[in-house]
Design an enzyme around this catalytic site. Structure first.
Site, short mmCIF file in Angstrom:
data_model
loop_
_atom_site.label_atom_id
_atom_site.label_comp_id
_atom_site.label_asym_id
_atom_site.label_seq_id
_atom_site.Cartn_x
_atom_site.Cartn_y
_atom_site.Cartn_z
N GLU A 48 0.82 -1.21 0.00
CA GLU A 48 0.00 0.00 0.00
C GLU A 48 0.86 1.26 0.00
O GLU A 48 1.75 1.42 0.84
CB GLU A 48 -0.90 0.01 1.23
N LYS A 50 0.93 4.90 0.86
CA LYS A 50 0.24 5.97 1.59
C LYS A 50 1.27 6.86 2.26
O LYS A 50 2.35 6.42 2.63
CB LYS A 50 -0.74 5.39 2.60
N LYS A 110 -8.19 2.31 -2.42
CA LYS A 110 -8.57 2.25 -1.02
C LYS A 110 -9.05 3.63 -0.57
O LYS A 110 -8.30 4.60 -0.60
CB LYS A 110 -7.40 1.78 -0.16
N GLU A 158 -14.01 -5.38 3.48
CA GLU A 158 -13.26 -5.35 4.74
C GLU A 158 -14.18 -5.59 5.93
O GLU A 158 -15.22 -4.94 6.06
CB GLU A 158 -12.56 -4.00 4.89
N ASN A 179 -9.56 -6.76 8.76
CA ASN A 179 -8.75 -5.66 9.29
C ASN A 179 -8.45 -5.94 10.75
O ASN A 179 -9.36 -6.02 11.58
CB ASN A 179 -9.49 -4.33 9.13
N GLU A 210 -5.24 -7.56 6.94
CA GLU A 210 -4.87 -6.15 6.82
C GLU A 210 -4.38 -5.60 8.16
O GLU A 210 -4.96 -5.89 9.20
CB GLU A 210 -6.08 -5.32 6.36
N SER A 211 -3.35 -4.80 8.11
CA SER A 211 -2.80 -4.07 9.27
C SER A 211 -2.00 -4.97 10.20
O SER A 211 -2.26 -6.16 10.29
CB SER A 211 -3.91 -3.38 10.08
#
Length: 251
Positions: A48, A50, A110, A158, A179, A210-211
């Site tokens: 990702e 960002k 996203k 998600e 997530n 995710e994360s």
């Protein structure tokens, strides 16, 4: 609550969107689902791009989207996620086109999708897939999944709890993202993926964790519970993002 603030600002953005978008005639759709399924022996990492986040503040300054995308793609990620939310994540819709022009792998948009026009906008921007957050869309989630599929976009749905998993599995989405971050508190707990993966996998869907992935050891710990990982901050905050990505890919 930070999520409420983000949605409030998103509504203001949506109010400025046109009613009709024209499809990007040069768009070359690349399947995120196929990219994950065809990952061979390496870990399927969605890297990702960002620049900032509410939990970490500024992550990386002066990012050249095309250069960063090219560097990450050459190190083995199966796809790129591009955050387009401007106020809290420093993104822009135009970042999709910049990334898409530099790579041949799938590009996920996203953002905080709350309006049907944002789905049409995602197609016009050139995205291959779009994030749909169960916590945000709630009972409207199935409608947005069908809309994304109608536009030829692959929805990544998600979820964070069992109720959201049930809603996600009632849709036609092939990709379910778990997530590990609670969007209400911003707290992270990787047990979310471990606890929710069984019902998703038994339904034949692909799971994206995710994360919270910081090292190769985290990847090795979570591999039994998912098919792919979406990783942003740990990659973008590293001095050499492409090297950090390779650590995850080869873990």
């Amino acid at each position: 609550m930070i999520l409420d603030e983000i949605i409030h600002r998103t509504r203001k953005r949506v109010d400025l969107l046109p009613q009709v978008f024209f499809e990007n005639s040069t768009r070359n759709h690349v399947s995120l689902v196929k990219a994950i399924r065809n990952r061979n022996t390496r870990n399927a990492i969605i890297a990702e791009i960002k620049c900032t986040s509410p939990s970490r503040g500024i992550i990386r300054r002066n990012v050249d989207m095309a250069v960063m995308a090219g560097a990450l793609a050459t190190r083995g990620c199966v796809a790129l996620s591009v955050l387009t939310e401007p106020y809290y994540f420093g993104g822009s819709g135009q970042d999709i086109a910049k990334v898409k022009s530099a790579v041949s792998i799938p590009v996920l948009r996203k953002d905080f999708i709350i309006d049907e026009r944002q789905v049409a906008e995602s197609l016009a921007l050139g995205a291959d897939a779009v994030l749909l957050i169960a916590e945000v869309l709630k009972e409207r989630l199935p409608v947005f999944v069908d809309l994304a599929l109608t536009y030829g976009l692959e929805p990544l749905v998600e979820v964070h709890n069992r109720t959201q998993v049930e809603t996600a599995l009632s849709t036609n989405a092939e990709l379910i993202g778990i997530n590990n971050r609670n969007l209400s508190t911003l707290m992270i707990d990787r047990s979310a993926t471990r606890l929710l993966s069984d019902s998703i996998r038994s339904a034949g869907r692909l799971i994206v964790s995710e994360s919270s992935m910081r090292t190769g050891d985290d990847i090795r710990e979570m591999k039994p519970y998912c098919d792919a990982f979406l990783i942003g901050s740990s990659i973008m905050a590293h001095e050499r993002p492409e090297n950090k990505l390779e650590e995850f890919v080869c873990a």
